[in-house]
Every structure is written in structure tokens, then in C-alpha cells.
Write a protein that holds these residues in place. Structure first.
Motif, PDB file in Angstrom:
ATOM      1  N   LYS A 105       2.138   1.760  -3.528  1.00 18.41           N
ATOM      2  CA  LYS A 105       1.088   2.223  -4.448  1.00 18.41           C
ATOM      3  C   LYS A 105       0.811   3.710  -4.285  1.00 18.41           C
ATOM      4  O   LYS A 105       0.429   4.377  -5.243  1.00 18.41           O
ATOM      5  N   HIS A 106       1.013   4.236  -3.091  1.00 21.74           N
ATOM      6  CA  HIS A 106       0.779   5.660  -2.837  1.00 21.74           C
ATOM      7  C   HIS A 106       2.046   6.497  -3.022  1.00 21.74           C
ATOM      8  O   HIS A 106       2.065   7.684  -2.693  1.00 21.74           O
ATOM      9  N   GLY A 123       0.805  -1.215   0.000  1.00 23.23           N
ATOM     10  CA  GLY A 123       0.000   0.000   0.000  1.00 23.23           C
ATOM     11  C   GLY A 123       0.839   1.266   0.000  1.00 23.23           C
ATOM     12  O   GLY A 123       0.516   2.241  -0.684  1.00 23.23           O
ATOM     13  N   ALA A 136      -2.572   6.284   2.872  1.00 25.37           N
ATOM     14  CA  ALA A 136      -2.188   5.017   2.247  1.00 25.37           C
ATOM     15  C   ALA A 136      -2.815   3.817   2.960  1.00 25.37           C
ATOM     16  O   ALA A 136      -3.114   2.808   2.334  1.00 25.37           O
ATOM     17  N   THR A 137      -3.027   3.941   4.259  1.00 23.02           N
ATOM     18  CA  THR A 137      -3.640   2.832   5.016  1.00 23.02           C
ATOM     19  C   THR A 137      -5.152   2.977   5.113  1.00 23.02           C
ATOM     20  O   THR A 137      -5.809   2.164   5.746  1.00 23.02           O
TER      21      THR A 137
END
Length: 176
Positions: A52-53, A49, A83-84
Motif C-alpha cells: 500500500k505504501h 502494508g 508503512a508500519t
């Protein structure tokens, strides 16, 4: 706002990366796993994650691992929590208001404002600030800070428990 274990582990892992030179050798998830006491497979999930961010970059091969994608001064705690999925974006907050009936609209506006202030506060706190803070430097309350706003909502107390005051007992004395 309540942070999940995933949120806490994400921030902790990012702080570990921030503590090393961004241009030095990357840190493997095995090293992070051992130093943080978090399983490697769980770290893989977290870093997926974060990657991806655009917060971390992974390097493959021998000597590979992860490092920050940007300097720690350019990554905020809010970035990590986005992101989370712990923080909602502005559009989600506005759509929440559209679904509330008129009776709950005032309370919904209050929650939206509180969410904005929390997001703004966390957006100003960078990894570099967080990693290098001494308790009084970054955590000094600004007049417009979220913590100062919340503190004004509750009056100061004397330190005694209400029941003890009513009974005339000094605070901290055990009941026998």
C-alpha cells in the motif's frame, strides 16, 4: 523510539528482498517464511502494508511473489517504518504541540526535535546502505547525527558500577 516485532520483521523481509536482484524472479512469501522463520500469514499482513505504501510489488500466478517496487538505494528505513506506522509524520508532530499546555511545551518541543532527528537519520539510511554495510562504514557517527546528539547527553563513565566504586571493589568481581 522502540521498534515492534512487526517493524523488525518488515525491515528484515525488505532486506531479504534487497539482497536479490530486483529484476530477477520474485520471492514468494513461502520462501521468505522458511528463510526468516516468520509465518506466511503474518508476512501477508506485513506485505499488505508495504504494498500500500509502494515499497513492494506483488506478482501473481505461477512463479509469483514479491520484489522491491524501487531500487534498494531509493527505499529508506524511514519509508519502511512509515508503512508500519512506527514513525509519525511532520503534521502529527506539529499537532502534538498544539495540544500541550504551556507548562509542558518546552519538553514537548524537545521530544518533537528528537523525533525529527531520528526520522531524518532513518530517512538517510537506505536499504542498500543497510544491506551492504560493514559496521564502520554507515554507522560512522557524523557530528550532527542523532546518536552523537544522544551521546552528548550522557557523560562517559569508567566502566565500573557505581556501587562497586563506592565499596572500593574492582569492577566485575562477583559478590560472595
Amino acid at each position: 523510539m522502540r521498534l515492534s516485532r512487526k517493524d523488525e520483521h518488515s525491515i528484515t523481509a525488505m532486506l531479504s528482498l534487497a539482497a536479490t536482484d530486483r529484476y530477477a524472479a520474485p520471492i514468494s512469501l513461502t520462501e521468505l517464511s522458511e528463510s526468516l522463520g516468520i509465518s506466511t500469514s503474518y508476512l501477508e499482513h506485513i506485505f499488505s502494508g508495504l504494498r500500500k505504501h509502494g515499497l513492494v510489488e506483488g506478482l501473481r500466478g505461477v512463479g509469483g511473489g514479491y520484489r522491491l517496487a524501487r531500487p534498494a538505494t531509493q527505499i529508506s528505513i524511514a519509508d519502511i517504518l512509515h508503512a508500519t506506522h512506527a514513525l509519525t509524520d511532520e503534521e502529527t508532530l506539529e499537532s502534538t504541540l498544539a495540544t500541550v499546555d504551556t507548562r509542558g511545551l518546552e519538553a514537548a518541543h524537545g521530544w518533537v526535535e528528537l523525533s525529527r532527528r531520528i526520522r531524518d537519520f532513518l530517512g538517510e539510511l537506505t536499504l542498500a546502505d543497510f544491506a551492504s554495510t560493514k559496521p564502520s562504514s554507515v554507522w560512522k557517527q557524523r557530528e550532527d547525527s542523532v546518536s552523537n546528539y544522544i551521546a552528548t547527553m550522557f557523560p562517559p563513565h569508567s566502566g565500573q558500577l557505581i556501587g562497586e566504586r563506592e565499596r572500593g571493589r574492582p569492577a566485575g568481581r562477583p559478590y560472595l
